[in-house]
Design a protein around this motif. Structure first.
Motif, mmCIF file in Angstrom:
data_model
loop_
_atom_site.group_PDB
_atom_site.id
_atom_site.type_symbol
_atom_site.label_atom_id
_atom_site.label_comp_id
_atom_site.label_asym_id
_atom_site.label_seq_id
_atom_site.Cartn_x
_atom_site.Cartn_y
_atom_site.Cartn_z
ATOM 1 N N MET A 14 36.776 65.162 40.768
ATOM 2 C CA MET A 14 36.209 64.553 42.045
ATOM 3 C C MET A 14 36.590 62.926 42.230
ATOM 4 N N LYS A 15 37.042 62.885 43.339
ATOM 5 C CA LYS A 15 37.519 61.299 43.469
ATOM 6 C C LYS A 15 36.510 60.313 43.565
ATOM 7 N N PRO A 16 36.505 59.351 42.786
ATOM 8 C CA PRO A 16 35.354 58.202 42.842
ATOM 9 C C PRO A 16 35.516 57.693 44.092
ATOM 10 N N ILE A 17 34.325 57.109 44.466
ATOM 11 C CA ILE A 17 33.893 56.178 45.807
ATOM 12 C C ILE A 17 33.788 54.840 45.106
ATOM 13 N N GLY A 18 34.637 53.952 45.692
ATOM 14 C CA GLY A 18 34.473 52.362 45.570
ATOM 15 C C GLY A 18 33.604 51.775 46.414
ATOM 16 N N ILE A 19 32.964 50.647 45.942
ATOM 17 C CA ILE A 19 31.721 49.899 46.749
ATOM 18 C C ILE A 19 32.366 48.507 46.414
ATOM 19 N N LEU A 20 32.502 47.949 47.506
ATOM 20 C CA LEU A 20 32.529 46.474 47.234
ATOM 21 C C LEU A 20 31.822 45.606 48.127
ATOM 22 N N GLY A 21 30.828 45.148 47.548
ATOM 23 C CA GLY A 21 29.585 44.405 48.370
ATOM 24 C C GLY A 21 30.043 42.893 48.251
ATOM 25 N N GLY A 22 29.376 42.157 49.337
ATOM 26 C CA GLY A 22 29.712 41.000 49.217
ATOM 27 C C GLY A 22 29.232 40.136 50.492
ATOM 28 N N THR A 23 29.404 38.963 50.682
ATOM 29 C CA THR A 23 28.670 38.153 51.946
ATOM 30 C C THR A 23 29.879 38.182 53.149
ATOM 31 N N PHE A 24 31.106 38.166 52.737
ATOM 32 C CA PHE A 24 32.080 38.628 53.845
ATOM 33 C C PHE A 24 31.947 37.586 54.950
ATOM 34 N N GLU A 41 44.040 47.626 47.043
ATOM 35 C CA GLU A 41 44.815 48.025 45.753
ATOM 36 C C GLU A 41 43.942 48.661 44.619
ATOM 37 N N ALA A 42 42.470 48.648 44.799
ATOM 38 C CA ALA A 42 41.828 49.480 44.126
ATOM 39 C C ALA A 42 41.837 50.944 44.835
ATOM 40 N N TRP A 43 41.856 51.112 46.034
ATOM 41 C CA TRP A 43 41.948 52.503 46.449
ATOM 42 C C TRP A 43 43.217 53.091 45.880
ATOM 43 N N GLU A 44 44.253 52.310 46.073
ATOM 44 C CA GLU A 44 45.554 52.978 45.717
ATOM 45 C C GLU A 44 45.866 53.410 44.139
ATOM 46 N N ALA A 45 45.440 52.196 43.394
ATOM 47 C CA ALA A 45 45.647 52.171 41.931
ATOM 48 C C ALA A 45 44.791 53.066 41.322
ATOM 49 N N LEU A 46 43.695 53.183 41.635
ATOM 50 C CA LEU A 46 42.496 54.085 40.810
ATOM 51 C C LEU A 46 42.168 55.365 41.621
ATOM 52 N N ALA A 47 43.204 55.656 42.705
ATOM 53 C CA ALA A 47 42.883 57.007 43.249
ATOM 54 C C ALA A 47 41.590 57.169 43.883
ATOM 55 N N LEU A 48 41.071 56.220 44.583
ATOM 56 C CA LEU A 48 39.561 56.207 44.922
ATOM 57 C C LEU A 48 39.605 57.277 46.426
ATOM 58 N N GLU A 49 38.510 57.984 46.483
ATOM 59 C CA GLU A 49 38.439 58.651 47.608
ATOM 60 C C GLU A 49 38.562 57.726 48.952
ATOM 61 N N GLN A 50 37.429 56.598 48.587
ATOM 62 C CA GLN A 50 37.558 55.619 49.811
ATOM 63 C C GLN A 50 36.805 54.200 49.186
ATOM 64 N N VAL A 51 37.130 53.324 49.842
ATOM 65 C CA VAL A 51 36.449 52.016 49.397
ATOM 66 C C VAL A 51 35.546 51.529 50.472
ATOM 67 N N ARG A 52 34.319 51.592 50.207
ATOM 68 C CA ARG A 52 33.198 51.021 51.327
ATOM 69 C C ARG A 52 33.078 49.572 51.105
ATOM 70 N N LEU A 53 32.970 48.872 52.062
ATOM 71 C CA LEU A 53 32.709 47.393 51.841
ATOM 72 C C LEU A 53 31.449 47.320 52.377
ATOM 73 N N VAL A 54 30.640 46.614 51.764
ATOM 74 C CA VAL A 54 29.159 46.464 51.895
ATOM 75 C C VAL A 54 28.612 45.272 52.227
ATOM 76 N N PRO A 55 28.402 44.819 53.421
ATOM 77 C CA PRO A 55 28.129 43.314 53.580
ATOM 78 C C PRO A 55 26.497 43.381 53.316
ATOM 79 N N ASN A 56 26.223 42.121 52.623
ATOM 80 C CA ASN A 56 24.719 41.783 52.375
ATOM 81 C C ASN A 56 23.912 41.284 53.481
ATOM 82 N N ALA A 57 22.725 41.474 53.351
ATOM 83 C CA ALA A 57 21.759 40.795 54.277
ATOM 84 C C ALA A 57 21.567 39.408 53.854
#
Ligand code: ATP
Length: 221
Positions: free
Chosen positions: A1-11, A24-40
């Motif tokens: 099962m492909k991993p899901i990446g989570i990139l949190g930050g203030t952005f 690069e993480a999505w490609e190199a680590l064969a992730l299903e997707q990378v979710r960018l998670v903006p914080n409150a």
């Protein structure tokens, strides 16, 4: 099962450092997707210069149309402050016990992990993908972190992406991403000084900033 990446930050705002890291993480680590998670309300830092809605809008523009990148709004929908462990546990209950989760973070954030809420629980819920960052040579990481985190790093470190698929959580992968010395603080400073951040952020994000008059002198922090 492909991993899901989570990139949190203030952005605040999203920039090429974040976007290359996600891609690069999505490609190199064969992730299903990378979710960018903006914080409150970020627990560790001053309030951001743009509103949550504006930060979210800029991320949406930046990742639009990319098959591997997505935005996850859950931290903006929760009452502040945002704690990463809550986000990961909420993703874990949504995605099931088997799915590998990879929390992606820069080395600057990783060395301070012991200051995060329930930091040891993070490794029970997700792997960590630690990106090299300019100014943070890997030989200095251990000296910058506490003894407990250094012990976790020694026990869990890997440089083999296949390890991330073998179990749902618990490994620490050191990730040599393209080194881009770009930081949001510096971009806000440029904008406040009336200078251009073009080519350090996507054009669509710069257009949004200009249209909404963001990060002008009185907003800089
Ligand atoms: P600020 O300057 O406001 O602290 P930032 O540019 O570091 O912001 P954040 O939103 O705090 O951006 O970062 C979110 C995540 O992205 C963190 O894990 C951080 O380490 C990582 N990150 C940010 N910029 C880069 C970069 N240029 N290269 C690699 N990782 C980065």
């Amino acid at each position: 099962m492909k991993p899901i990446g989570i990139l949190g930050g203030t952005f605040d705002p999203v920039h090429v450092g974040h976007l290359r890291l996600a891609l690069e993480a999505w490609e190199a680590l064969a992730l299903e997707q990378v979710r960018l998670v903006p914080n409150a309300t970020p627990p560790h830092r001053a309030q951001p210069g743009a509103s949550a809605e504006q930060r979210l809008a800029m991320i949406r523009l930046a990742v639009a149309g990319h098959p591997g990148l997505a935005v996850d709004e859950r931290e903006l929908r929760r009452p502040a402050p945002s704690y990463t462990i809550d986000t990961l546990e909420s993703l874990r209950s949504e995605l099931g016990e088997e799915r590998p989760l990879c929390l992606i973070l820069g080395a600057d954030a990783f060395v301070l992990l012991e200051t995060w809420r329930r930091w040891q629980a993070l490794l029970r819920v997700a792997h960590l993908v630690v990106a090299h960052r300019p100014g943070f040579p890997s030989q200095t990481w251990v000296a910058r972190m506490g003894e407990l985190l250094a012990r976790e790093l020694r026990a869990r470190a890997t440089d083999d992406p296949a390890d991330l698929k073998r179990m749902p959580a618990g490994r620490i992968l050191l990730f040599p991403v393209t080194q881009l010395d770009v930081r949001a603080t510096e971009l806000r400073r440029l904008l406040a000084a009336g200078r251009s951040p073009r080519y350090l952020i996507p054009d669509c994000v710069l257009d949004y900033i200009e249209k909404h008059h963001l990060y002008r002198a009185m907003d800089a922090n």
